[in-house]
Design a protein around this motif. Structure first.
Motif, PDB file in Angstrom:
ATOM      1  N   GLU A   1      -2.024   4.385  -3.556  1.00 38.80           N
ATOM      2  CA  GLU A   1      -2.542   2.800  -3.556  1.00 38.80           C
ATOM      3  C   GLU A   1      -3.140   2.676  -4.861  1.00 38.80           C
ATOM      4  O   GLU A   1      -3.035   1.842  -5.676  1.00 38.80           O
ATOM      5  CB  GLU A   1      -3.700   2.538  -2.398  1.00 38.80           C
ATOM      6  CG  GLU A   1      -3.040   2.606  -1.128  1.00 38.80           C
ATOM      7  CD  GLU A   1      -3.847   2.300   0.151  1.00 38.80           C
ATOM      8  OE1 GLU A   1      -5.153   2.800   0.077  1.00 38.80           O
ATOM      9  OE2 GLU A   1      -3.350   2.014   0.977  1.00 38.80           O
ATOM     10  N   ASP A   2      -4.111   3.948  -5.356  1.00 38.76           N
ATOM     11  CA  ASP A   2      -4.810   3.714  -6.660  1.00 38.76           C
ATOM     12  C   ASP A   2      -3.715   3.841  -7.903  1.00 38.76           C
ATOM     13  O   ASP A   2      -3.932   2.690  -8.722  1.00 38.76           O
ATOM     14  CB  ASP A   2      -5.540   4.975  -6.768  1.00 38.76           C
ATOM     15  CG  ASP A   2      -7.162   4.739  -5.909  1.00 38.76           C
ATOM     16  OD1 ASP A   2      -7.221   3.689  -5.401  1.00 38.76           O
ATOM     17  OD2 ASP A   2      -7.527   5.861  -5.961  1.00 38.76           O
TER      18      ASP A   2
ATOM     19  N   LYS B   1      -0.835   0.092  -6.572  1.00 35.73           N
ATOM     20  CA  LYS B   1      -1.071  -0.931  -6.139  1.00 35.73           C
ATOM     21  C   LYS B   1      -1.368  -1.953  -7.360  1.00 35.73           C
ATOM     22  O   LYS B   1      -2.007  -1.574  -8.390  1.00 35.73           O
ATOM     23  CB  LYS B   1      -2.415  -1.003  -5.321  1.00 35.73           C
ATOM     24  CG  LYS B   1      -2.566  -2.471  -4.230  1.00 35.73           C
ATOM     25  CD  LYS B   1      -3.511  -1.960  -3.274  1.00 35.73           C
ATOM     26  CE  LYS B   1      -3.359  -3.130  -2.548  1.00 35.73           C
ATOM     27  NZ  LYS B   1      -2.795  -3.174  -1.241  1.00 35.73           N
TER      28      LYS B   1
ATOM     29  N   ASP C   1       3.476  -5.173  -2.954  1.00 31.76           N
ATOM     30  CA  ASP C   1       2.714  -4.838  -1.716  1.00 31.76           C
ATOM     31  C   ASP C   1       3.583  -4.147  -0.651  1.00 31.76           C
ATOM     32  O   ASP C   1       3.140  -3.066  -0.142  1.00 31.76           O
ATOM     33  CB  ASP C   1       1.935  -5.684  -1.156  1.00 31.76           C
ATOM     34  CG  ASP C   1       0.915  -6.422  -1.848  1.00 31.76           C
ATOM     35  OD1 ASP C   1       0.397  -5.603  -3.029  1.00 31.76           O
ATOM     36  OD2 ASP C   1       0.255  -7.339  -1.572  1.00 31.76           O
TER      37      ASP C   1
ATOM     38  N   THR D   1       4.401  -0.695  -1.957  1.00 37.55           N
ATOM     39  CA  THR D   1       3.373   0.144  -1.972  1.00 37.55           C
ATOM     40  C   THR D   1       2.991   0.662  -0.730  1.00 37.55           C
ATOM     41  O   THR D   1       2.896   1.823  -0.187  1.00 37.55           O
ATOM     42  CB  THR D   1       2.155  -0.521  -2.605  1.00 37.55           C
ATOM     43  OG1 THR D   1       2.221  -0.701  -3.847  1.00 37.55           O
ATOM     44  CG2 THR D   1       0.783   0.546  -2.481  1.00 37.55           C
TER      45      THR D   1
END
Length: 182
Positions: A62-63, A66, A71, A74
């Motif tokens: 996610e880091d 994102k 989305d 991800t």
């Protein structure tokens, strides 16, 4: 087993791309993510490290991704990591890319010749392939193989057209071995 995993996840990703009417966007993102993993092998090592817990791996995904990719993509990467299938990401992406090509009617051709082909020759080969196959476009891969002596070998999927002099000489040699002299 790995083929089943790549097919299952690749089909799921492709279905989402179709549903969102974003096949080209997803294909571009898959290419970018695959390139990121390819250029940074430590990313995959981190995701596969047995001492790093799943939650940390998910947070890492996610880091890193994102805001840089959709989305949906991800979320897909998070799902793959959550299910412990990160080792199959490359195969999943390859399967997805194949599905996109199939959807867009793009063939992949591998052409081997004994010498480098000119742009005009490449264009002629492309035109011939387009008129003799069902595809509307091709992804062309050229390779020089001096052992062919002359002619060319074209491979599209599991079909091979071999008009090389090397193969013709081998065929003549085989038929001469079968000749019986009285």
């Amino acid at each position: 087993m790995a083929k089943l995993v790549s097919k299952t996840y690749g089909d799921a990703l492709f279905d989402i791309a179709l549903e969102k009417n974003a096949v080209d966007e997803f294909a571009a993102e898959v290419t970018a993510v695959a390139q990121a993993f390819s250029e940074n092998p430590d990313l995959m090592k981190l995701l596969e490290h047995p001492k790093i817990v799943k939650e940390e791996k998910i947070k890492f995904i996610e880091d890193v991704f994102k805001g840089r990719i959709s989305d949906e993509m991800t979320g897909f990467l998070v799902l793959v990591v959550d299910k412990g299938r990160q080792r199959e990401l490359t195969d999943i992406f390859e399967y997805f890319t194949d599905r996109v090509r199939e959807h867009k009617n793009i063939g992949v051709a591998y052409i081997s010749t004994p010498v480098e082909m000119s742009d005009v020759q490449k264009e002629q080969v492309l035109k011939k392939l387009l008129t003799t196959t069902k595809y509307t476009d091709f992804e062309m891969h050229y390779k020089v193989d001096e052992s062919l002596i002359g002619g060319m070998v074209i491979r599209i999927g599991d079909r091979v057209v071999d008009s090389s002099i090397k193969t013709k000489l081998e065929d003549i040699a085989r038929s001469l071995k079968n000749v019986q002299l009285a």
